[in-house]
Design an enzyme around this catalytic site. Sequence first.
Site, PDB file in Angstrom:
ATOM      1  CE1 TYR A   1      -4.117   1.424  -0.297  1.00  0.00           C
ATOM      2  CE2 TYR A   1      -4.526  -0.588   0.684  1.00  0.00           C
ATOM      3  CZ  TYR A   1      -4.978   0.563   0.171  1.00  0.00           C
ATOM      4  OH  TYR A   1      -6.168   0.624  -0.415  1.00  0.00           O
TER       5      TYR A   1
ATOM      6  CD  GLU B   1      -4.404   6.099   0.828  1.00  0.00           C
ATOM      7  OE1 GLU B   1      -5.332   5.630   0.680  1.00  0.00           O
ATOM      8  OE2 GLU B   1      -3.959   6.716   1.881  1.00  0.00           O
TER       9      GLU B   1
ATOM     10  CG  ASP C   1      -6.507  11.667 -24.351  1.00  0.00           C
ATOM     11  OD1 ASP C   1      -5.568  10.651 -23.918  1.00  0.00           O
ATOM     12  OD2 ASP C   1      -7.796  11.064 -24.299  1.00  0.00           O
TER      13      ASP C   1
ATOM     14  CB  THR D   1      -2.632   4.310 -22.318  1.00  0.00           C
ATOM     15  OG1 THR D   1      -2.243   4.290 -23.633  1.00  0.00           O
ATOM     16  CG2 THR D   1      -4.279   4.908 -22.286  1.00  0.00           C
TER      17      THR D   1
ATOM     18  CE  LYS E   1      -5.330   2.973 -25.525  1.00  0.00           C
ATOM     19  NZ  LYS E   1      -6.286   4.153 -25.853  1.00  0.00           N
TER      20      LYS E   1
ATOM     21  NE  ARG F   1      -5.629  -2.997 -19.812  1.00  0.00           N
ATOM     22  CZ  ARG F   1      -5.600  -2.979 -21.110  1.00  0.00           C
ATOM     23  NH1 ARG F   1      -4.935  -3.971 -21.684  1.00  0.00           N
ATOM     24  NH2 ARG F   1      -6.400  -2.006 -21.805  1.00  0.00           N
TER      25      ARG F   1
HETATM   26  C1  LIG Z   1      -7.236   4.295 -25.066  1.00  0.00           C
HETATM   27  C2  LIG Z   1      -7.696   5.931 -24.938  1.00  0.00           C
HETATM   28  C3  LIG Z   1      -8.038   6.429 -23.644  1.00  0.00           C
HETATM   29  C4  LIG Z   1      -8.353   5.374 -22.212  1.00  0.00           C
HETATM   30  O1  LIG Z   1      -7.576   4.648 -21.778  1.00  0.00           O
HETATM   31  P1  LIG Z   1      -8.149   3.422 -20.976  1.00  0.00           P
HETATM   32  O2  LIG Z   1      -6.785   2.796 -20.186  1.00  0.00           O
HETATM   33  O3  LIG Z   1      -8.946   2.530 -21.624  1.00  0.00           O
HETATM   34  O4  LIG Z   1      -9.008   4.119 -19.783  1.00  0.00           O
HETATM   35  C5  LIG Z   1      -8.463   7.741 -23.316  1.00  0.00           C
HETATM   36  N1  LIG Z   1      -8.206   8.450 -24.433  1.00  0.00           N
HETATM   37  C6  LIG Z   1      -7.779   8.111 -25.502  1.00  0.00           C
HETATM   38  C7  LIG Z   1      -7.594   9.060 -26.901  1.00  0.00           C
HETATM   39  C8  LIG Z   1      -7.499   6.777 -25.954  1.00  0.00           C
HETATM   40  O5  LIG Z   1      -7.121   6.297 -27.019  1.00  0.00           O
END
Ligand SMILES: *Cc1c(COP(=O)(O)O)cnc(C)c1O
Length: 413
Positions: free
Chosen positions: A60, A62, A206, A232, A235, A241
Amino acid sequence: MSVTHAPQTTDVLTRQDPELAEILLGELHRQSSTLQLIAAENFCSPAVLAALGSALANKYAEGYPGARHHGGCEIVDVAERLAVERAKSLFGAEHANVQSHSGSSAVLAAYAALLRPGDTVLALGLPYGGHLTHGSPANFSGRWFDFVPYGVDAETGFIDHDQVRTLARTHRPKAIVCGSIAYPRHIDYAFFREVADEVGAYLIADAAHPIGLVAGGAAPSPVPYADVVCATTHKVLRGPRGGMILCGGELAERVDRAVFPFTQGGAQMHTIAAKAVAFGEAATPAFTAYAHQVVANARVLAATLADEGLVVTTGGTDTHLVTADPAPLGVDGRTARGRLAAAGLVLDCCALPHADTRGLRLGTAAVTTQGMAQKEMARIAALLAGVVRGEVESVPAREEVRDLVGGFPPYPA
Ligand SMILES: *Cc1c(COP(=O)(O)O)cnc(C)c1O
């Protein structure tokens, strides 16, 4: 079963819980014996999987390194500092927060850092490839903020810059979001910065999809332009993840407090350790070569799909991602996806800009990790078109898929 070296299946699990071990092996077999063309997926390394399965999962923690709400954090603190330093150096960022549990959590924290409920936000509309967190009424974003969607040009499929500028001037948003789940082209971050500056908005990139290409130098970086970059790690970047936020030093404290304690609790230290491993891998020349191969592969995939008669959105790609309308082959995206799944080609449907039917979205991150190159992409595209047209039945198609993936095991023995 062709794959015997299951990186995530230890002997102890097989002995103690054969039922669950069998499920893990089955999934590994599925991933290894079919074609993974989902644009958001990849195969992370055995080293990343090892960190995920480590004793750090027990801890843990935090708070942040040196300022935790739990005892015994002195070792995991080192892991998090390492992940942060590696992320900062990989992306040339002043600050990195590596605690976000997912991409969506990172976006939620970015909004929490910069916005108040009810604020106006400009983002790519969902029919054009915006993510749920970009204003979907089913998501917190659409419920708590006033989203104004911009779109893409009906002819070219490229982001409509004139519309972005006009909407920004009209609505004076508090933030502008650039980033997409399906846009196959580079985003012009300098353009978005200019518009944001003109109307006094924050710029949130994003970059969940292209951040791995950015790490490998195969796509432009949003870091010099955006106030906050959300991403993320699972990907193209090929880590565990999870999510990540990059920003300048002046927003560091606001971003950190928006992640914890505002939107999250304890950090997942095993995942953070795995992120550190992935950042280390992404800093190598091998990853740079990988990122460029991912794009080269996607270009061949897009070109061959177009030769086969599909309508490729924007006429091609700059990234790992290709979206295409199979309508000229006689079926819509949903029907095509079903036929392809039966044949062992795993991919997604997506919204098509300015169309009622759905299209296909595919990516080359996973197959490139397996070692496939241009030749295999052309073979995949031809097979895909044959299956979608109904010319190749699912049994011979599965044979062809098995033959294709047989030479490229994601986790070689
Ligand atoms: C994949 C993605 C997310 C979200 O990712 P998660 O890990 O599935 O929550 C947010 N914004 C964009 C543009 C994405 O391609």
